[in-house]
Motif scaffolding. Sequence first.
Motif, mmCIF file in Angstrom:
data_model
loop_
_atom_site.group_PDB
_atom_site.id
_atom_site.type_symbol
_atom_site.label_atom_id
_atom_site.label_comp_id
_atom_site.label_asym_id
_atom_site.label_seq_id
_atom_site.Cartn_x
_atom_site.Cartn_y
_atom_site.Cartn_z
ATOM 1 N N LYS A 6 21.481 49.424 -19.549
ATOM 2 C CA LYS A 6 21.827 49.418 -18.117
ATOM 3 C C LYS A 6 20.557 49.563 -17.272
ATOM 4 C CE LYS A 6 25.071 49.649 -14.901
ATOM 5 N NZ LYS A 6 25.462 48.416 -14.319
ATOM 6 N N SER B 112 18.801 46.172 -17.312
ATOM 7 C CA SER B 112 19.451 45.153 -16.478
ATOM 8 C C SER B 112 19.243 45.429 -14.994
ATOM 9 C CB SER B 112 20.944 45.042 -16.805
ATOM 10 O OG SER B 112 21.631 46.197 -16.430
ATOM 11 N N SER B 113 19.116 46.686 -14.635
ATOM 12 C CA SER B 113 18.854 47.044 -13.235
ATOM 13 C C SER B 113 17.422 46.736 -12.821
ATOM 14 C CB SER B 113 19.141 48.525 -13.010
ATOM 15 O OG SER B 113 20.492 48.795 -13.227
ATOM 16 N N HIS C 233 28.628 39.146 -6.836
ATOM 17 C CA HIS C 233 28.416 39.910 -8.063
ATOM 18 C C HIS C 233 26.969 40.366 -8.148
ATOM 19 C CE1 HIS C 233 32.343 38.664 -9.508
ATOM 20 N NE2 HIS C 233 32.040 37.435 -9.104
ATOM 21 N N ARG C 234 26.784 41.589 -8.602
ATOM 22 C CA ARG C 234 25.423 42.125 -8.760
ATOM 23 C C ARG C 234 24.767 41.484 -9.977
ATOM 24 N NH1 ARG C 234 26.819 48.379 -8.746
ATOM 25 N NH2 ARG C 234 26.607 47.806 -10.930
ATOM 26 N N ASP D 95 22.601 42.747 -12.016
ATOM 27 C CA ASP D 95 22.580 43.604 -13.206
ATOM 28 C C ASP D 95 23.923 43.581 -13.937
ATOM 29 O OD1 ASP D 95 23.550 45.080 -10.967
ATOM 30 O OD2 ASP D 95 23.193 46.962 -12.030
ATOM 31 N N ASP D 96 25.029 43.430 -13.224
ATOM 32 C CA ASP D 96 26.338 43.293 -13.878
ATOM 33 C C ASP D 96 26.408 41.993 -14.670
ATOM 34 O OD1 ASP D 96 27.117 45.655 -12.718
ATOM 35 O OD2 ASP D 96 28.532 44.752 -11.307
ATOM 36 N N MET E 211 24.209 42.324 -17.778
ATOM 37 C CA MET E 211 24.878 43.151 -18.790
ATOM 38 C C MET E 211 26.004 42.373 -19.467
ATOM 39 S SD MET E 211 23.816 46.314 -19.290
ATOM 40 C CE MET E 211 25.265 47.241 -19.779
ATOM 41 N N PHE F 157 34.633 47.791 -18.347
ATOM 42 C CA PHE F 157 33.497 47.564 -17.460
ATOM 43 C C PHE F 157 33.701 48.269 -16.119
ATOM 44 C CE2 PHE F 157 32.752 43.434 -19.903
ATOM 45 C CZ PHE F 157 31.737 43.991 -20.660
ATOM 46 N N MET G 147 30.895 48.612 -13.411
ATOM 47 C CA MET G 147 30.457 47.220 -13.438
ATOM 48 C C MET G 147 31.588 46.294 -12.992
ATOM 49 S SD MET G 147 28.481 47.182 -17.106
ATOM 50 C CE MET G 147 28.566 45.412 -17.155
ATOM 51 N N ARG H 244 32.754 45.163 -10.190
ATOM 52 C CA ARG H 244 33.662 45.704 -9.170
ATOM 53 C C ARG H 244 34.483 44.631 -8.481
ATOM 54 N NH1 ARG H 244 28.880 49.277 -7.235
ATOM 55 N NH2 ARG H 244 29.065 50.997 -8.711
#
Length: 91
Positions: A5, A8-9, A24-25, A27-28, A31, A58, A63, A65
């Motif tokens: 995590k 990925s960030s 969507h982020r 990093d999500d 991952m 998730f 993750m 969201r």
Amino acid sequence: MHKLKEFSSSVPDFRRSGKGNLRHRLDDITMLMILGRASGCIGRAEIIEFGRHNLNKFSKMGMLRNGVLSEATLYRVDDGIDDLTMVDRMQ
């Protein structure tokens, strides 16, 4: 999982953030791609199905969201990742 995590960030977001349409982020997405591949998913459709199947897990991890991304979004992100730089960062 924490190190993954954290990695990925750390990946810089190369997408057009000025447009304001990033649902969507990054990093999500990163991952999801890594965990999907580690789980034996080969193509983008399989990774998305893996995300749908594990969406509750998730979500509990904070993750995805906004739900699972579309195959077109995964394609654009996957296409924009420089594989050599990614490997370098992972080491």
